[in-house]
Design an enzyme around this catalytic site. Sequence first.
Site, mmCIF file in Angstrom:
data_model
loop_
_atom_site.group_PDB
_atom_site.id
_atom_site.type_symbol
_atom_site.label_atom_id
_atom_site.label_comp_id
_atom_site.label_asym_id
_atom_site.label_seq_id
_atom_site.Cartn_x
_atom_site.Cartn_y
_atom_site.Cartn_z
ATOM 1 N N SER A 36 0.827 -1.194 0.000
ATOM 2 C CA SER A 36 0.000 0.000 0.000
ATOM 3 C C SER A 36 0.866 1.250 0.000
ATOM 4 C CB SER A 36 -0.912 0.003 1.220
ATOM 5 O OG SER A 36 -0.141 0.238 2.376
ATOM 6 N N LYS A 37 0.217 2.359 -0.208
ATOM 7 C CA LYS A 37 0.871 3.644 -0.308
ATOM 8 C C LYS A 37 1.745 3.927 0.909
ATOM 9 C CE LYS A 37 -0.834 8.079 0.199
ATOM 10 N NZ LYS A 37 -1.960 8.982 0.176
ATOM 11 N N ARG A 38 1.212 3.651 2.068
ATOM 12 C CA ARG A 38 1.935 3.883 3.323
ATOM 13 C C ARG A 38 3.307 3.226 3.325
ATOM 14 N NH1 ARG A 38 -1.991 4.459 7.688
ATOM 15 N NH2 ARG A 38 -2.244 6.707 7.756
ATOM 16 N N ASP A 39 3.345 1.961 2.886
ATOM 17 C CA ASP A 39 4.589 1.187 2.944
ATOM 18 C C ASP A 39 5.726 1.931 2.264
ATOM 19 O OD1 ASP A 39 3.127 -0.913 4.062
ATOM 20 O OD2 ASP A 39 2.485 -1.513 2.075
ATOM 21 N N GLU A 94 -2.142 16.010 -0.480
ATOM 22 C CA GLU A 94 -1.042 15.139 -0.054
ATOM 23 C C GLU A 94 -0.245 14.655 -1.262
ATOM 24 O OE1 GLU A 94 -0.445 10.936 2.374
ATOM 25 O OE2 GLU A 94 -2.452 11.660 1.884
#
Length: 506
Positions: free
Chosen positions: A260-263, A283
């Site tokens: 995911s984007k967070r990773d 963002e």
Amino acid sequence: MVRVRFAPSPTGPLHIGGLRTALFNFLFARKNNGKFILRIEDTDQLRYVPGAEEYIIEALRWVGLDYDEGPDVGGHYGPYRQSERINLYRKYAEELVEKGWAYYAFDTPEELEAMRLRLREAKSPVQLYNHLTRDGMKNSFTMSQQEVKARIEAGEPYVIRFNMPADRQIIVHDIIRGEVKVNSNTLDDKVLFKSDGFPTYHLANIVDDHLMEISHVIRGEEWLPSLPLHVLLYEAFGWEAPQFAHLPLILKPNGKGKLSKRDGDQMGFPVFPLDWTDPKTGEKTRGYREWGYLPEAVINILAMLGWNPGTDQEIFTLEELIDQFSLERVQKSGAKFDPDKARWFNQQHLRRKSNEELAKMFLPILQSHGIDVDMGYLLKVIDLMKDRVEFVEEFWSKGYFFFKPPQDYDAKGLKKAWKEQTPQIMRDLKDKIAQIKNFTAENIEKELKEWVEEKELSFSKVFTPLRLLIQGTTSGPHLFEMLELIGKDEIIKRIEAGLQNIEKKK
RNA sequence: GCCCGGUUCGUCUAGUGGUUAGGACGCCAGGUUUUCAACCUGGAGGUCACGGGUUCAAGUCCCGUACCGGGUGCCA
């Protein structure tokens, strides 16, 4: 005729998992002399994100996945945006109603929620809107035909649901996974046509794949559970189904779950092909392109995630991939993304570029630092630095001293290499350098080494501080090649300035 | 909960009944280098998730269990 499609939904930036799906479709099409089609599945008005479609197109273009038909290039099967095909789907949904494969339903979201809650609390093993539960709901099965008609004519919102048959053993074939068996009792009466007049994915997808004469559906594993429904839909329409291949997912490097984007943000690697700014929150997320990855490397990284040629070859061009690709060699299990190996791939492709190509890519970076440089000089710098960088940007961060004096001197290096007698040695060395007439790498090396031996000094005592004075750090390209390139006058200037700066600090 | 899928060194993977289970990334050591990188050589790292079968023989075939992932929406 092989016809495949990549059918993303414009709900945000294209994720590298999606890009890999596109890649495998592309490779399969090119390998089989077929067509590769881009279709935008924008049937969800609520999740539509402005700019997402443009992003998808730009990303595909960046990595070189050219499509033969698509919203911006046209084709004989268009339009290629589902929102522009919108008046086409109702007819098909109603056709299924007529055939008894679908029915109208009037349940409100609250009523549906209440049903699910009831089933969950009753600990029912099957918690679905299906042949067991639809009799308790508001639909064609529980109302007279007249009432259904009256409600529709009165403008009451309704959906069209698939009439999932009871107790049917559905056997579907997947090119990658083989046979998958499912009993229809575990499936539900999926909504095919929404009350907002839009079809759901399931309907639009099948209708369009059929109309566009798609021969192979290659998509992510997250679609495997709905494959039985899709197969049944083809049967209901009386259409021949395409072949299916469900690709394994790309997973997080450590930990679990889909990438995911967070990773990416947390672990220092991109998850999106290009930079993306969320139009709502503002963002920003960095992409492979802006990070400095070469499109060739991105393709290579993605290709090797879930596919391999069965040989030891790991570095591929797009052409080579087309030549060797086959769905049969696609892996069944999910692949964890490895950022280290991703960097290695970039390094490998970087090294395969010519100095000229690299110079062209580096030029804008140089310009952004206000450096104007002779091409001949640039090419020599690149030649010296090429084996020491993984990204084009590092020609600057690791080699800026070719273009201007060092800004600072590495503290660790100083501590280790800068001794009591070093300043004097450096002054003497400067004088020696000033005397060198033939200022070529070869000759500089010869004369300086002789000088060091005459003085009964060690190479490291002389050359490490010298390197420090010239470039600010203790590790870098071949010293004498570098001296030649930077030039005698500049070298002498840097030694003098460096001696002053370093002694001042002490 | 239910359904579907998956499971070989830390990671990506080769492997389709008989091999000391191979390669790559990363890691470590040596060589090369003034240094770093690159390159070369070597090394550590796997009870092939676990338990049962089938078989003369199983990572490879079958069954079960565990774990992981996906799905379970008027999202795709």
